[in-house]
Enzyme design. Structure first.
Site, PDB file in Angstrom:
ATOM      1  N   HIS A 132      44.465  57.764  88.062  1.00 45.71           N
ATOM      2  CA  HIS A 132      45.218  57.192  89.174  1.00 45.71           C
ATOM      3  C   HIS A 132      46.327  58.117  89.661  1.00 45.71           C
ATOM      4  CE1 HIS A 132      48.010  55.688  85.947  1.00 45.71           C
ATOM      5  NE2 HIS A 132      48.908  55.876  86.884  1.00 45.71           N
ATOM      6  N   ASP A 140      40.380  55.760  83.389  1.00 46.54           N
ATOM      7  CA  ASP A 140      41.643  56.279  83.930  1.00 46.54           C
ATOM      8  C   ASP A 140      41.992  57.642  83.346  1.00 46.54           C
ATOM      9  OD1 ASP A 140      43.790  56.238  85.639  1.00 46.54           O
ATOM     10  OD2 ASP A 140      45.117  55.187  84.250  1.00 46.54           O
ATOM     11  N   GLY A 171      56.055  57.702  86.770  1.00 47.59           N
ATOM     12  CA  GLY A 171      56.139  59.150  86.615  1.00 47.59           C
ATOM     13  C   GLY A 171      55.703  59.612  85.240  1.00 47.59           C
ATOM     14  N   ASN A 172      55.712  58.695  84.241  1.00 50.90           N
ATOM     15  CA  ASN A 172      55.216  59.016  82.900  1.00 50.90           C
ATOM     16  C   ASN A 172      53.688  59.027  82.835  1.00 50.90           C
ATOM     17  OD1 ASN A 172      58.063  57.665  81.550  1.00 50.90           O
ATOM     18  ND2 ASN A 172      57.142  59.441  80.531  1.00 50.90           N
ATOM     19  N   SER A 173      53.027  58.475  83.849  1.00 51.33           N
ATOM     20  CA  SER A 173      51.568  58.402  83.833  1.00 51.33           C
ATOM     21  C   SER A 173      50.939  59.760  83.567  1.00 51.33           C
ATOM     22  CB  SER A 173      51.046  57.877  85.177  1.00 51.33           C
ATOM     23  OG  SER A 173      51.008  56.487  85.194  1.00 51.33           O
ATOM     24  N   LEU A 218      25.285  46.971  78.567  1.00 52.31           N
ATOM     25  CA  LEU A 218      24.388  46.085  77.830  1.00 52.31           C
ATOM     26  C   LEU A 218      23.666  45.135  78.769  1.00 52.31           C
ATOM     27  CD1 LEU A 218      23.318  45.095  75.097  1.00 52.31           C
ATOM     28  CD2 LEU A 218      25.361  43.661  74.888  1.00 52.31           C
ATOM     29  N   GLY A 219      24.272  44.830  79.912  1.00 54.28           N
ATOM     30  CA  GLY A 219      23.626  43.952  80.878  1.00 54.28           C
ATOM     31  C   GLY A 219      23.867  42.479  80.630  1.00 54.28           C
ATOM     32  N   VAL A 220      25.104  42.126  80.256  1.00 56.56           N
ATOM     33  CA  VAL A 220      25.452  40.719  80.046  1.00 56.56           C
ATOM     34  C   VAL A 220      26.795  40.429  80.712  1.00 56.56           C
ATOM     35  CG1 VAL A 220      24.197  40.458  77.876  1.00 56.56           C
ATOM     36  CG2 VAL A 220      26.593  41.185  77.835  1.00 56.56           C
TER      37      VAL A 220
END
Length: 498
Positions: free
Chosen positions: A144, A174, A244-246, A301-303
């Protein structure tokens, strides 16, 4: 009631100056403790044994970690553009007494698009953090931080600046990987394994509000924390992390990076004691895919799953309300091929317990398509072992069909008036069976069942007639779990009996 949100810890793109920078408040706590007055006659003649206190704990000194690893933490400056509202009939600032205010444009942009306004591209600016993991300029940060970036500039602690290339970005985890054209750069060591402990001291270095190489420290509050908007088992800490820490590193006391600071839990946009970091083993796996292929592939997994609460635990005869309750199975998907069904409760995956429903996607999403997984499930009161081969999350999702049924109408103990679907209704809705809920009252209505819902199963057993519903409900003492189709969604609703 105020709305609480999880905030990405990147600096707001429209901030024009330093906001909210204030002095720290010193708090002094007196060491004196007032003693209670004790009558002389009540004092024992022999001295009581002195209480044994807990061993003293010395606070860690992070200065050597900062000295050694601080030069490998970078400031990231991002330039991009976003669509914003523009009124062609009113020029900005015309006859506006506040047009010269430095924050005029900031607030104007966030007022929303009014009638007569058009959408146009407006420049944006953002700040974040990152850290160097390779001497030739490979840098890890958050996805991001560099989202929609047209230019990314990396600034080192020695004040050198480099234009960075975004090698790849994965919004699901992310994580983003950057590359700058430089050699012999300082690097940070990455932790190996997953031996981080709750209560352990950790240290963050980053650029909150653009203040380069700011150091904050705290402890690990929890591990494997699942958040609503991601499939990552986050590390939760009380380290002061701010916009800003991201993308900055989270260190253990050995000076190894254990995570990437990513989000904060806040009602104000600033730090409130809850910070979340992406585990470094997760980030490293994403980085390896990006560096080798330029893209990231996630497994599925499709659930569709729901949380198992006490009502569901009672309905399915589970000792504890743990696991991921399957409410829908993708037709032809990995779970369908493995024989999983709506109403199954996944209790473990490859021996790892699934406590919350959010634990499942965080494990599956970080696996590789084609991996075989061993599932421990609970079906109709009995444990069962199932092996499934994971598919590719990028594949299109199909919808599952409900079981076929036969006609009947009745008023049930649950407060439901039921009838089978007409052939035309089955054809138009794509639902092959089940019972249409004509009216809902009593316990079912209190639980959230609505007229127009289609009842597909009770306690995991497909129902095609009122007699089948009566039979299952009659055998249940505390509650029942109704699988409901509402529009295109399938959800389990627990209904408390009696």
């Amino acid at each position: 009631m105020s709305t609480t949100t999880l905030k990405r810890a990147a600096v707001a793109v429209a901030v024009l100056g330093v906001i909210g920078v204030g002095g720290a408040v010193a708090v002094k706590q007196s060491a004196a403790v007032a003693a209670a007055t004790v009558p002389v006659a009540a004092v024992a003649t022999s001295a009581a044994p002195a209480p044994v206190g807990a061993p003293a704990i010395s606070l860690p000194d992070f200065s050597s970690i900062v000295t050694q690893n601080g030069p490998a933490v970078v400031n990231i400056n991002v330039t991009g553009s976003t669509k914003t509202a523009f009124d062609p009939d009113a020029q900005q600032g015309r006859n506006d007494p506040y047009a010269d205010d430095p924050f005029y444009e900031f607030f104007r942009r966030f007022q929303g698009q009014q009638r007569g306004q058009q959408r146009q591209q407006a420049p944006t600016h953002g700040l974040g953090s990152g850290f160097i993991i390779s001497p030739d300029g490979i840098i890890l940060t958050n996805a991001h931080v560099v989202r929609d970036a047209s230019e990314v500039v990396v600034k080192l602690t020695d004040r050198r600046e480099f234009r960075a290339k975004v090698l790849g970005s994965d919004p699901q985890s992310d994580v983003a990987v950057l590359k700058i054209d430089a050699k012999n750069l300082p690097v940070v060591p990455l932790a190996k394994g997953n031996d981080l402990k709750v209560g352990e001291w950790v240290l963050a270095i980053g650029s909150p509000y653009g203040l380069d190489n700011t150091v904050t420290a705290g402890v690990v509050s929890a591990k494997g924390r699942s958040l609503p908007d991601g499939n990552v088992p986050f590390i939760q800490t009380d380290v002061a992390v701010n916009p800003g820490n991201s993308g900055g590193p989270l260190f253990n006391t050995r000076g190894e990076v254990v995570g990437i600071n990513s989000q904060i839990y806040s009602q104000t946009g600033g730090y409130q004691g809850l910070s979340f970091a992406i585990p470094i083993d997760v980030a490293n796996k994403i980085k390896n895919q990006i560096v080798s292929t330029g893209k990231v592939v996630h497994a599925k997994l499709g659930v569709t799953v729901q949380e198992v609460n006490q009502g569901f635990a009672d309905s399915f005869n589970l000792a504890t309300p743990e696991g991921a309750l399957i409410s829908n199975v993708e037709s032809g998907g990995p779970a369908d091929k493995a024989g999983l069904k709506a109403g199954d409760v996944i209790r473990a995956l490859n021996g790892q317990k699934i406590i919350s429903s959010a634990d499942l996607p965080s494990v599956v999403g970080l696996s590789t398509p084609g991996d075989k997984i061993a599932l421990e499930i609970w079906r109709q009161g009995k444990p069962l072992q199932v092996t499934a081969t994971l598919g590719n999350a990028a594949d299109k999702t199909a919808k599952a069909d409900a079981p076929a049924g036969d006609p009947a109408t009745a008023k049930m103990r649950l407060g439901l008036s039921l009838r089978p679907l007409e052939p035309a209704e089955r054809r138009d809705s794509g639902i092959a069976g089940g019972l249409l809920i004509q009216d809902a009252g009593g316990a079912a209505a209190d639980a959230g069942v609505q007229p127009g819902d289609v009842l597909l199963s009770v306690n995991g057993r497909p129902v095609n007639s009122v007699d089948q519903v009566r039979e299952v409900v009659g055998k249940s003492s505390k509650s029942v779990a109704l699988l409901i189709q509402r529009g295109d969604d399938k959800i389990f609703i627990p209904v408390r009996l009696g």
